[in-house]
Design a protein around this motif. Sequence first.
Motif, PDB file in Angstrom:
ATOM      1  N   MET A 252       0.859  -1.156   0.000  1.00  0.00           N
ATOM      2  CA  MET A 252       0.000   0.000   0.000  1.00  0.00           C
ATOM      3  C   MET A 252       0.911   1.226   0.000  1.00  0.00           C
ATOM      4  N   ILE A 253       0.420   2.266  -0.616  1.00  0.00           N
ATOM      5  CA  ILE A 253       1.208   3.487  -0.712  1.00  0.00           C
ATOM      6  C   ILE A 253       0.304   4.695  -0.472  1.00  0.00           C
ATOM      7  N   ARG A 254       0.861   5.701   0.189  1.00  0.00           N
ATOM      8  CA  ARG A 254       0.121   6.938   0.419  1.00  0.00           C
ATOM      9  C   ARG A 254       1.059   8.102   0.154  1.00  0.00           C
TER      10      ARG A 254
ATOM     11  N   ARG B 175       3.700  -2.754   3.892  1.00  0.00           N
ATOM     12  CA  ARG B 175       3.741  -4.056   3.209  1.00  0.00           C
ATOM     13  C   ARG B 175       3.300  -5.143   4.162  1.00  0.00           C
ATOM     14  N   GLY B 176       2.558  -6.090   3.623  1.00  0.00           N
ATOM     15  CA  GLY B 176       2.104  -7.199   4.447  1.00  0.00           C
ATOM     16  C   GLY B 176       1.215  -8.131   3.652  1.00  0.00           C
ATOM     17  N   GLN B 177       0.406  -8.894   4.367  1.00  0.00           N
ATOM     18  CA  GLN B 177      -0.473  -9.897   3.767  1.00  0.00           C
ATOM     19  C   GLN B 177      -1.909  -9.394   3.795  1.00  0.00           C
TER      20      GLN B 177
ATOM     21  N   ARG C 161      -2.268  -7.598   7.367  1.00  0.00           N
ATOM     22  CA  ARG C 161      -1.363  -7.982   8.458  1.00  0.00           C
ATOM     23  C   ARG C 161       0.044  -7.624   8.006  1.00  0.00           C
ATOM     24  N   LEU C 162       0.641  -6.659   8.691  1.00  0.00           N
ATOM     25  CA  LEU C 162       1.999  -6.258   8.356  1.00  0.00           C
ATOM     26  C   LEU C 162       2.956  -7.400   8.661  1.00  0.00           C
ATOM     27  N   TYR C 163       4.128  -7.380   8.044  1.00  0.00           N
ATOM     28  CA  TYR C 163       5.104  -8.441   8.272  1.00  0.00           C
ATOM     29  C   TYR C 163       5.563  -8.481   9.719  1.00  0.00           C
ATOM     30  N   SER C 164       5.342  -7.404  10.464  1.00  0.00           N
ATOM     31  CA  SER C 164       5.688  -7.384  11.890  1.00  0.00           C
ATOM     32  C   SER C 164       4.633  -8.110  12.731  1.00  0.00           C
ATOM     33  N   GLY C 165       3.482  -8.486  12.122  1.00  0.00           N
ATOM     34  CA  GLY C 165       2.427  -9.191  12.829  1.00  0.00           C
ATOM     35  C   GLY C 165       1.255  -8.315  13.238  1.00  0.00           C
ATOM     36  N   ILE C 166       1.376  -7.021  13.107  1.00  0.00           N
ATOM     37  CA  ILE C 166       0.304  -6.089  13.468  1.00  0.00           C
ATOM     38  C   ILE C 166      -0.746  -6.082  12.366  1.00  0.00           C
TER      39      ILE C 166
ATOM     40  N   GLU D 263      -9.468   5.462   0.312  1.00  0.00           N
ATOM     41  CA  GLU D 263      -9.527   6.869  -0.112  1.00  0.00           C
ATOM     42  C   GLU D 263      -8.171   7.536   0.125  1.00  0.00           C
ATOM     43  N   GLU D 264      -7.408   7.046   1.121  1.00  0.00           N
ATOM     44  CA  GLU D 264      -6.102   7.615   1.434  1.00  0.00           C
ATOM     45  C   GLU D 264      -4.963   6.777   0.879  1.00  0.00           C
ATOM     46  N   TRP D 265      -5.133   5.467   0.908  1.00  0.00           N
ATOM     47  CA  TRP D 265      -4.082   4.542   0.484  1.00  0.00           C
ATOM     48  C   TRP D 265      -4.467   3.896  -0.840  1.00  0.00           C
ATOM     49  N   ALA D 266      -3.486   3.597  -1.671  1.00  0.00           N
ATOM     50  CA  ALA D 266      -3.723   2.928  -2.944  1.00  0.00           C
ATOM     51  C   ALA D 266      -2.881   1.653  -3.000  1.00  0.00           C
ATOM     52  N   PRO D 267      -3.426   0.552  -3.527  1.00  0.00           N
ATOM     53  CA  PRO D 267      -2.647  -0.682  -3.664  1.00  0.00           C
ATOM     54  C   PRO D 267      -1.490  -0.497  -4.641  1.00  0.00           C
ATOM     55  N   PHE D 268      -0.396  -1.167  -4.395  1.00  0.00           N
ATOM     56  CA  PHE D 268       0.715  -1.194  -5.336  1.00  0.00           C
ATOM     57  C   PHE D 268       1.352  -2.574  -5.298  1.00  0.00           C
ATOM     58  N   GLN D 269       2.166  -2.846  -6.299  1.00  0.00           N
ATOM     59  CA  GLN D 269       2.880  -4.138  -6.343  1.00  0.00           C
ATOM     60  C   GLN D 269       4.360  -3.902  -6.326  1.00  0.00           C
TER      61      GLN D 269
END
Length: 50
Positions: free
Chosen positions: A1-3, A18-20, A32-37, A44-50
């Motif tokens: 995700m990117i903002r 970044r996460g799952q 779920r972030l890679y840190s587990g959170i 509306e604020e964040w957009a998906p990215f690859q």
Amino acid sequence: MIRWQRTGDGEWAMQTARGQFLGGNGHVWRVRLYSGIELEYDLEEWAPFQ
């Protein structure tokens, strides 16, 4: 995700997460972030990215 956000001096600053993907809809995604959170992102604020 990117903002993208404007900084105080008018420049653009990028923040990424970044996460799952856990689920969601066309307005909110649960990730779920890679840190587990686990967080919800408003698309509306964040957009998906690859």
